[in-house]
Design an enzyme around this catalytic site. Structure first.
Site, short mmCIF file in Angstrom:
data_model
loop_
_atom_site.label_atom_id
_atom_site.label_comp_id
_atom_site.label_asym_id
_atom_site.label_seq_id
_atom_site.Cartn_x
_atom_site.Cartn_y
_atom_site.Cartn_z
N CYS A 54 0.85 -1.19 0.00
CA CYS A 54 0.00 0.00 0.00
C CYS A 54 0.89 1.25 0.00
O CYS A 54 1.67 1.45 -0.92
CB CYS A 54 -0.98 -0.03 1.16
SG CYS A 54 -2.34 1.18 0.96
N HIS A 69 -3.73 -4.66 -0.58
CA HIS A 69 -3.35 -5.30 0.68
C HIS A 69 -3.45 -6.83 0.54
O HIS A 69 -4.54 -7.38 0.66
CB HIS A 69 -4.26 -4.85 1.82
CG HIS A 69 -4.01 -3.46 2.29
ND1 HIS A 69 -3.13 -3.17 3.29
CD2 HIS A 69 -4.54 -2.28 1.88
CE1 HIS A 69 -3.11 -1.86 3.49
NE2 HIS A 69 -3.96 -1.29 2.65
N GLU A 97 -2.56 -9.01 2.66
CA GLU A 97 -2.95 -9.57 3.97
C GLU A 97 -4.44 -9.45 4.22
O GLU A 97 -4.97 -10.06 5.15
CB GLU A 97 -2.15 -8.89 5.09
CG GLU A 97 -2.62 -7.52 5.51
CD GLU A 97 -2.19 -6.38 4.60
OE1 GLU A 97 -2.37 -5.22 4.99
OE2 GLU A 97 -1.68 -6.67 3.49
#
Length: 230
Positions: free
Chosen positions: A95, A210, A212
């Site tokens: 990001c 992202h 994750e």
């Protein structure tokens, strides 16, 4: 969680060590858990010895470009990133952690001007406002993946990833001289903007989305990166 005191031996069965750079930019715990599920031994730190010794360095980032750079500079992050890359040591930015790898970030305030902030300058280019009716760009989106990607290896062509941002890199400016391997640049679109969604450039990988927070698709990307550290 033990500190990283040395890089792994390269044994394919060993657990790669990752330093997750802690410089005050958002919640790093979700990234830590995702990396651990991907098979890494993770230390959240800004200790230069640990950062430089780890097999991989993850640079997260949430919020404004300038604020992230302020935090990064406070812990000498640009120097540590630069030293790792100079030695061919892997770094992954996520990001705003990707955005700060570029030269400049432009923050628009009240529409009457812009305030440029200096990035780390690992790549030429400027992070600028996306041209879209709806911002931030928040939610799931596909990525136009370049051929030969190691980052996206095994991912379906129509896979979707989770984005949260209002700024992005709309022009890739790094030119190659023909003697080095050209970076793989992956793109996405929002509104009227086509922007850089991810990059693979030697030891430096980065994603605007992202991983994750991108479910199984993001977990695959993180496993691919962790596996590349072995």
């Amino acid at each position: 969680m033990s500190d990283i005191t040395a890089s792994s031996t390269g044994d394919s069965l060993s657990q790669p060590t990752v330093a997750l750079l802690d410089y005050g930019s958002g919640n790093v715990r979700s990234a830590q858990r995702a990396l651990e599920r991907a098979g890494a031994q993770v230390t959240v730190t800004h200790d230069p010895k640990i950062v430089l010794a780890a097999d991989g360095l993850l640079v997260p980032g949430v919020g404004a470009f300038a604020a992230c750079m302020e935090g990064l500079n406070a812990v000498h992050g640009p120097r540590m990133i630069g030293e790792r890359l100079a030695g061919g040591r892997p770094v992954l930015g996520i990001c705003v952690g990707m955005q700060i790898m570029f030269e400049y970030g432009v923050e628009f305030s009240d529409g009457e001007g812009s305030e440029p902030a200096l990035g780390t300058g690992e790549w030429p280019g400027t992070v600028e406002h996306l041209d879209a009716d709806v911002l931030p760009h928040m939610g799931w989106n596909t990525v136009d993946v370049a051929e030969g990607s190691r980052m996206f290896a095994g991912a379906a062509a129509d896979e979707r990833y989770y984005f949260v941002h209002s700024y992005g890199v709309r022009k890739w400016e790094l030119m190659t001289d023909g003697h080095t391997e050209a970076p793989l640049v992956h793109w996405a679109e929002h509104g009227r903007s086509r922007f850089v969604a991810a990059v693979e450039n030697g030891p430096l990988w980065a994603t605007q989305f992202h991983p994750e927070k991108s479910g199984d698709a993001g977990a695959l990307l993180l496993r691919n990166w962790v596996d590349s550290l072995r």
